[in-house]
Design an enzyme around this catalytic site. Sequence first.
Site, PDB file in Angstrom:
ATOM      1  N   ASP A  71       0.824  -1.301   0.052  1.00 12.93           N
ATOM      2  CA  ASP A  71      -0.059  -0.090   0.143  1.00 12.93           C
ATOM      3  C   ASP A  71       0.746   1.393   0.253  1.00 12.93           C
ATOM      4  O   ASP A  71       0.364   2.356   0.415  1.00 12.93           O
ATOM      5  CB  ASP A  71      -0.867   0.033   1.282  1.00 12.93           C
ATOM      6  N   GLU A  72       2.009   1.281  -0.451  1.00 10.54           N
ATOM      7  CA  GLU A  72       2.813   2.409  -0.661  1.00 10.54           C
ATOM      8  C   GLU A  72       2.598   3.440  -1.751  1.00 10.54           C
ATOM      9  O   GLU A  72       2.944   4.455  -1.474  1.00 10.54           O
ATOM     10  CB  GLU A  72       4.415   2.124  -0.780  1.00 10.54           C
ATOM     11  N   HIS A  88      -4.344  -1.820  -6.006  1.00  7.68           N
ATOM     12  CA  HIS A  88      -3.495  -0.505  -6.557  1.00  7.68           C
ATOM     13  C   HIS A  88      -4.416   0.393  -7.029  1.00  7.68           C
ATOM     14  O   HIS A  88      -5.157   0.316  -7.900  1.00  7.68           O
ATOM     15  CB  HIS A  88      -2.699  -0.960  -7.560  1.00  7.68           C
ATOM     16  N   THR A  92       2.999 -12.860   2.598  1.00  7.39           N
ATOM     17  CA  THR A  92       2.293 -13.249   1.487  1.00  7.39           C
ATOM     18  C   THR A  92       2.822 -14.479   1.164  1.00  7.39           C
ATOM     19  O   THR A  92       3.902 -15.053   1.713  1.00  7.39           O
ATOM     20  CB  THR A  92       1.904 -12.247   0.364  1.00  7.39           C
ATOM     21  N   VAL A 109       2.553  14.187  -3.531  1.00  2.91           N
ATOM     22  CA  VAL A 109       1.972  15.267  -2.775  1.00  2.91           C
ATOM     23  C   VAL A 109       0.600  15.106  -2.994  1.00  2.91           C
ATOM     24  O   VAL A 109      -0.150  16.155  -2.446  1.00  2.91           O
ATOM     25  CB  VAL A 109       2.501  16.637  -2.741  1.00  2.91           C
TER      26      VAL A 109
HETATM   27  P1  GDP Z   1      -0.221   0.182  -3.893  1.00  3.31           P
HETATM   28  O1  GDP Z   1      -1.051  -0.951  -3.428  1.00  3.31           O
HETATM   29  O2  GDP Z   1       1.182   0.199  -3.445  1.00  3.31           O
HETATM   30  O3  GDP Z   1      -0.764   0.926  -5.482  1.00  3.31           O
HETATM   31  O4  GDP Z   1      -0.883   1.530  -2.816  1.00  3.31           O
HETATM   32  P2  GDP Z   1      -2.711   1.810  -2.598  1.00  3.31           P
HETATM   33  O5  GDP Z   1      -3.128   2.123  -3.741  1.00  3.31           O
HETATM   34  O6  GDP Z   1      -3.191   0.566  -1.942  1.00  3.31           O
HETATM   35  O7  GDP Z   1      -2.468   3.029  -1.546  1.00  3.31           O
HETATM   36  C1  GDP Z   1      -2.157   4.313  -1.730  1.00  3.31           C
HETATM   37  C2  GDP Z   1      -3.222   4.935  -1.523  1.00  3.31           C
HETATM   38  O8  GDP Z   1      -2.718   6.278  -1.314  1.00  3.31           O
HETATM   39  C3  GDP Z   1      -4.238   5.308  -2.774  1.00  3.31           C
HETATM   40  O9  GDP Z   1      -5.421   5.416  -2.288  1.00  3.31           O
HETATM   41  C4  GDP Z   1      -3.725   6.411  -3.573  1.00  3.31           C
HETATM   42  O10 GDP Z   1      -4.659   7.126  -4.382  1.00  3.31           O
HETATM   43  C5  GDP Z   1      -3.340   7.314  -2.534  1.00  3.31           C
HETATM   44  N1  GDP Z   1      -2.131   7.944  -2.793  1.00  3.31           N
HETATM   45  C6  GDP Z   1      -0.738   7.776  -3.398  1.00  3.31           C
HETATM   46  N2  GDP Z   1      -0.070   8.785  -3.337  1.00  3.31           N
HETATM   47  C7  GDP Z   1      -0.593   9.710  -2.693  1.00  3.31           C
HETATM   48  C8  GDP Z   1       0.200  11.145  -2.331  1.00  3.31           C
HETATM   49  O11 GDP Z   1       1.165  11.454  -2.467  1.00  3.31           O
HETATM   50  N3  GDP Z   1      -0.863  11.641  -1.528  1.00  3.31           N
HETATM   51  C9  GDP Z   1      -2.154  11.424  -1.121  1.00  3.31           C
HETATM   52  N4  GDP Z   1      -2.791  11.963  -0.415  1.00  3.31           N
HETATM   53  N5  GDP Z   1      -2.531  10.041  -1.380  1.00  3.31           N
HETATM   54  C10 GDP Z   1      -1.813   9.467  -2.044  1.00  3.31           C
END
Ligand code: GDP
Length: 424
Positions: free
Chosen positions: A13-14, A41, A240, A414
């Site tokens: 979830d990064e 994602h 996992t 950001v």
């Molecule tokens: P992934 O599984 O690594 O792709 O990550 P996720 O999608 O599960 O979690 C990332 C969450 O943070 C998502 O809801 C994105 O829309 C949100 N997100 C990603 N980058 C940023 C950011 O720079 N700022 C904010 N506020 N939200 C972000």
Amino acid sequence: MKNCAIVGINWGDEGKGRMVDLLTEDYDIVVRFQGGGNAGHTVVNEKGKFSLHLLPSGIFRENVVNVLGNGVALDPENLWKEINDLKEKGIAVTPDNLKISSRASLLLPWHRELDALEELRLADKSYGSTKQGIAPFYADKYQKKAILAGELFYPEALKKHLTELMNWKNLTLTGVYHAQPYTKDMMEAWLKEAAEKIKPFICDTSDFLKTAQKQGKKILFEAQLGSLRDVDYGISPYTTSSNTMAAYAPIGSGLPSAKIIDVIGVVKAYSTCVGEGPFVCEMHGSEAERLREAGLEYGAKTGRPRRVGPLDIVATRYGVEVQNATEIALTKLDVLSYMDEIPVCTHYRIRGEETGKFPFPLALEEAEPVIRLLPGWKTDITQVRRWEDLPEAARNYVLFVEKEIGCPITYISVGPERDSMIIR
Ligand code: GDP
């Protein structure tokens, strides 16, 4: 351009999906090489907001071919649903922009059921599985009790193979878990309603990737979850069941000859963790609630509130090292803007001793975080697009993390939108 992998450095979830969505502008092919539909994602772009589970995050780019490699847990039912959900939102998913490896193993209906049954049996000792059948799937794959996607082109042999597997699996279902057995009719219906639907997308993706490589096409490898969830290098047993490492990308993608030169490790500006297991830097109470709300930290697949904490330098440095990351994308820096001071976990204290080394998983249970406070910036930074326009305290935070983890931070996001990005 060199091959590049985008991987998670921490617990998942990064923000890998948004990085893949951004960077695919410069790539021809995106390959998912491990994991399954338990991913979430999230991608926000000019077409809308999407939550991808199994499909690679390059699916929104018109000239990008997306590949599901042999290393993924291919769940035909959920994949078909995901394809249709996207189609409804106007995103074309066709055999031209989605190719599924004939060597990918199929996640079968009993995998999800066994996942749920085992979590139930474990009760308060459960692993916090998303119950998508991933662990039973990989267990069966490595026992060679798997159906390959390419078997769909051999219907007679497939029916026989599926019946053999079903009879074998019914022994566990009925004998161990006292559950209902599967029947031939159920499996034939599943073949017709789920598996057959994805047949047009199945091909020899290794051939496709080899040819692409010869033609100098640019390939991006997209990982699911993060270093600390890797089945070999993670916080066992709360991992996992696949390798989330860039080093696994050549194997799981179907291009074992690929050399991955760039590894972009994605790190969130603070820590989050879904599910069970040790999480040394975990915050509790109202402090945690505030950070969770600011970052909207709820699982994309399950809606579960994510556990939150300050950035964990010890775990992140370890994640960088095992991924062999060459650069870092630091995401969600904007979320920290409300804090007067930004806590960072710089070390662990284990039995009275401070250490910067990520320990053996069992030692995590007794580790306590050593926290340092850095000055906050208390300014909305969501509109900033240039490094020099970030408040000094925000730049210092990034520089501090960069120095501690020993890897250049080249992207800073950001906001969730595609262009909410500072490139250094
Ligand atoms: P992934 O599984 O690594 O792709 O990550 P996720 O999608 O599960 O979690 C990332 C969450 O943070 C998502 O809801 C994105 O829309 C949100 N997100 C990603 N980058 C940023 C950011 O720079 N700022 C904010 N506020 N939200 C972000």
